[in-house]
Write an enzyme that holds these catalytic residues in place. Structure first.
Site, PDB file in Angstrom:
ATOM      1  N   ASP A  35       0.831  -1.202   0.000  1.00 39.02           N
ATOM      2  CA  ASP A  35       0.000   0.000   0.000  1.00 39.02           C
ATOM      3  C   ASP A  35       0.866   1.252   0.000  1.00 39.02           C
ATOM      4  O   ASP A  35       1.539   1.553   0.980  1.00 39.02           O
ATOM      5  CB  ASP A  35      -0.904   0.006   1.236  1.00 39.02           C
ATOM      6  CG  ASP A  35      -2.007  -1.029   1.144  1.00 39.02           C
ATOM      7  OD1 ASP A  35      -2.769  -0.988   0.152  1.00 39.02           O
ATOM      8  OD2 ASP A  35      -2.099  -1.882   2.045  1.00 39.02           O
ATOM      9  N   MET A  37       0.848   5.241  -0.078  1.00 39.57           N
ATOM     10  CA  MET A  37      -0.038   6.383   0.210  1.00 39.57           C
ATOM     11  C   MET A  37       0.774   7.673   0.219  1.00 39.57           C
ATOM     12  O   MET A  37       1.863   7.708   0.800  1.00 39.57           O
ATOM     13  CB  MET A  37      -0.679   6.203   1.577  1.00 39.57           C
ATOM     14  CG  MET A  37      -1.454   4.906   1.719  1.00 39.57           C
ATOM     15  SD  MET A  37      -2.121   4.770   3.374  1.00 39.57           S
ATOM     16  CE  MET A  37      -2.939   3.177   3.257  1.00 39.57           C
ATOM     17  N   HIS A  66      -0.514  -1.353  -4.717  1.00 37.37           N
ATOM     18  CA  HIS A  66      -1.750  -0.566  -4.704  1.00 37.37           C
ATOM     19  C   HIS A  66      -1.378   0.897  -4.480  1.00 37.37           C
ATOM     20  O   HIS A  66      -0.994   1.285  -3.378  1.00 37.37           O
ATOM     21  CB  HIS A  66      -2.640  -1.119  -3.566  1.00 37.37           C
ATOM     22  CG  HIS A  66      -3.920  -0.375  -3.359  1.00 37.37           C
ATOM     23  ND1 HIS A  66      -4.697  -0.562  -2.232  1.00 37.37           N
ATOM     24  CD2 HIS A  66      -4.583   0.548  -4.120  1.00 37.37           C
ATOM     25  CE1 HIS A  66      -5.764   0.217  -2.311  1.00 37.37           C
ATOM     26  NE2 HIS A  66      -5.717   0.900  -3.433  1.00 37.37           N
ATOM     27  N   GLY A 142      -6.782   4.443   3.049  1.00 41.57           N
ATOM     28  CA  GLY A 142      -5.948   5.314   3.881  1.00 41.57           C
ATOM     29  C   GLY A 142      -5.434   4.655   5.145  1.00 41.57           C
ATOM     30  O   GLY A 142      -4.367   5.005   5.622  1.00 41.57           O
ATOM     31  N   PHE A 143      -6.186   3.694   5.649  1.00 41.88           N
ATOM     32  CA  PHE A 143      -5.793   3.096   6.927  1.00 41.88           C
ATOM     33  C   PHE A 143      -6.137   1.613   6.964  1.00 41.88           C
ATOM     34  O   PHE A 143      -7.128   1.189   6.370  1.00 41.88           O
ATOM     35  CB  PHE A 143      -6.517   3.797   8.089  1.00 41.88           C
ATOM     36  CG  PHE A 143      -6.290   5.274   8.113  1.00 41.88           C
ATOM     37  CD1 PHE A 143      -5.162   5.813   8.725  1.00 41.88           C
ATOM     38  CD2 PHE A 143      -7.172   6.134   7.477  1.00 41.88           C
ATOM     39  CE1 PHE A 143      -4.934   7.179   8.712  1.00 41.88           C
ATOM     40  CE2 PHE A 143      -6.959   7.509   7.461  1.00 41.88           C
ATOM     41  CZ  PHE A 143      -5.831   8.035   8.088  1.00 41.88           C
ATOM     42  N   GLY A 144      -5.333   0.863   7.691  1.00 46.92           N
ATOM     43  CA  GLY A 144      -5.661  -0.526   7.972  1.00 46.92           C
ATOM     44  C   GLY A 144      -6.639  -0.590   9.139  1.00 46.92           C
ATOM     45  O   GLY A 144      -6.881   0.407   9.828  1.00 46.92           O
ATOM     46  N   GLY A 145      -7.222  -1.760   9.346  1.00 51.18           N
ATOM     47  CA  GLY A 145      -8.031  -1.997  10.535  1.00 51.18           C
ATOM     48  C   GLY A 145      -9.392  -1.325  10.549  1.00 51.18           C
ATOM     49  O   GLY A 145      -9.983  -1.163  11.618  1.00 51.18           O
ATOM     50  N   GLY A 176      -9.823  -4.355   2.324  1.00 46.49           N
ATOM     51  CA  GLY A 176     -10.256  -3.534   3.444  1.00 46.49           C
ATOM     52  C   GLY A 176     -11.244  -4.252   4.359  1.00 46.49           C
ATOM     53  O   GLY A 176     -12.306  -4.685   3.912  1.00 46.49           O
ATOM     54  N   GLY A 177     -10.854  -4.424   5.606  1.00 37.76           N
ATOM     55  CA  GLY A 177     -11.779  -5.000   6.598  1.00 37.76           C
ATOM     56  C   GLY A 177     -12.079  -6.475   6.399  1.00 37.76           C
ATOM     57  O   GLY A 177     -13.100  -6.975   6.886  1.00 37.76           O
TER      58      GLY A 177
HETATM   59  C1  DX5 Z   1      -6.341   0.562   2.988  1.00 34.55           C
HETATM   60  C2  DX5 Z   1      -5.365  -0.350   2.297  1.00 34.55           C
HETATM   61  C3  DX5 Z   1      -5.536  -1.772   2.658  1.00 34.55           C
HETATM   62  C4  DX5 Z   1      -5.317  -2.058   4.106  1.00 34.55           C
HETATM   63  C5  DX5 Z   1      -6.123  -3.263   4.463  1.00 34.55           C
HETATM   64  O1  DX5 Z   1      -6.250   1.829   2.450  1.00 34.55           O
HETATM   65  O2  DX5 Z   1      -5.512  -0.264   0.892  1.00 34.55           O
HETATM   66  O3  DX5 Z   1      -4.753  -2.621   1.854  1.00 34.55           O
HETATM   67  O4  DX5 Z   1      -3.974  -2.276   4.425  1.00 34.55           O
HETATM   68  O5  DX5 Z   1      -5.976  -3.472   5.803  1.00 34.55           O
HETATM   69  P1  DX5 Z   1      -7.099  -4.201   6.669  1.00 34.55           P
HETATM   70  O6  DX5 Z   1      -7.162  -5.622   6.162  1.00 34.55           O
HETATM   71  O7  DX5 Z   1      -6.550  -4.088   8.045  1.00 34.55           O
HETATM   72  O8  DX5 Z   1      -8.394  -3.470   6.462  1.00 34.55           O
HETATM   73 ZN    ZN Z   2      -4.527  -1.845  -0.384  1.00 40.10          ZN
END
Ligand code: DX5
Ligand code: ZN
Length: 223
Positions: A35, A37, A66, A142-145, A176-177
């Site tokens: 990822d 960003m 990505h 933008g964010f994990g989790g 995502g999620g």
């Molecule tokens: C979010 C990223 C995802 C993220 C997924 O912007 O593109 O790839 O890392 O993380 P989880 O599985 O924790 O939602």
């Molecule tokens: Zn991603």
């Protein structure tokens, strides 16, 4: 072909990145999800070329890159040189998307386009035949989790309908999620590639979670 698992290194331990790369190498995962960003397209900054180069020195599986960045065309060759196998750009970040898709192929990578949760699948109708992969964002990037958005299932169905007429070999990736609670439904809906960050790297035994995700049995997989 069985579905693919692409662990997102965004949730890895950056102080021990090599350990997490080795874990993914050992595991039943298929790709590394990377990822990128830029703090402009999304409200977060992740990492750039030096880190990606370091990852590619040790990663033994394809790098699924990505790009959550504006003006991705400026950097395609550099991502290829850093080891990218697939480059996915955002529909919302590309004014001349057709040109960008061709440029990804010209540098020698597989071409993907990602759709934010608010972007209709139908917006890809004129380019879907040129794509190797479509990434459906199941959270706002933008964010994990973050929490999974349920409308994703409907978008997968719409994309399958479009792809069956125009591009039978298209891979549908969801990001995502994703966790062990929704992965099976996503595969049943027709996802080919599951990205997971938090569900894998926050687990006590990440390799076992990858194993479980990979071993989900689904009868109606399209590919
Ligand atoms: C979010 C990223 C995802 C993220 C997924 O912007 O593109 O790839 O890392 O993380 P989880 O599985 O924790 O939602
Ligand atoms: Zn991603």
């Amino acid at each position: 072909m069985k579905h693919l698992i692409s662990p997102s290194l965004l949730s890895a331990d950056f102080a021990n990145l090599k350990e997490d790369i080795d874990m993914v190498n050992r595991s039943n995962a298929d790709w590394f999800h990377i990822d990128i960003m830029d703090g402009v397209f999304v409200p977060n900054i992740s990492f750039g070329f030096p880190v990606l180069t370091a990852i590619s020195r040790y990663a033994k599986k394809p790098l699924d890159v990505h790009l959550m960045i504006v003006e991705p065309d400026r950097y395609l060759q550099q991502f290829k040189d850093c080891g990218a196998h697939t480059i996915t750009v955002h529909y919302e970040a590309c004014t001349h998307l057709h040109r960008t898709i061709q440029a990804i192929k010209d540098v020698g990578c597989k071409a993907g386009v990602a759709l934010n949760p608010h972007t209709p699948v139908a917006f890809l109708s004129e380019v879907i035949g040129d794509l190797d992969l479509v990434l459906i964002m199941s959270v706002n990037p933008g964010f994990g989790g973050q929490k999974f958005i349920e409308n994703t299932y409907e978008k997968i169905r719409q994309l399958i309908a479009m792809a069956s007429a125009k591009n039978e070999s298209l891979l549908i990736e969801v990001d995502g999620g994703i966790n062990l609670g929704n992965a099976s439904d996503l595969l049943k809906a027709g996802a080919d590639v599951l990205v997971a960050g938090n569900a894998i790297f926050a687990a006590k035994n990440p390799e076992a979670v990858i194993d479980e995700l990979k071993n989900i049995a689904v009868s109606n997989i399209r590919i």
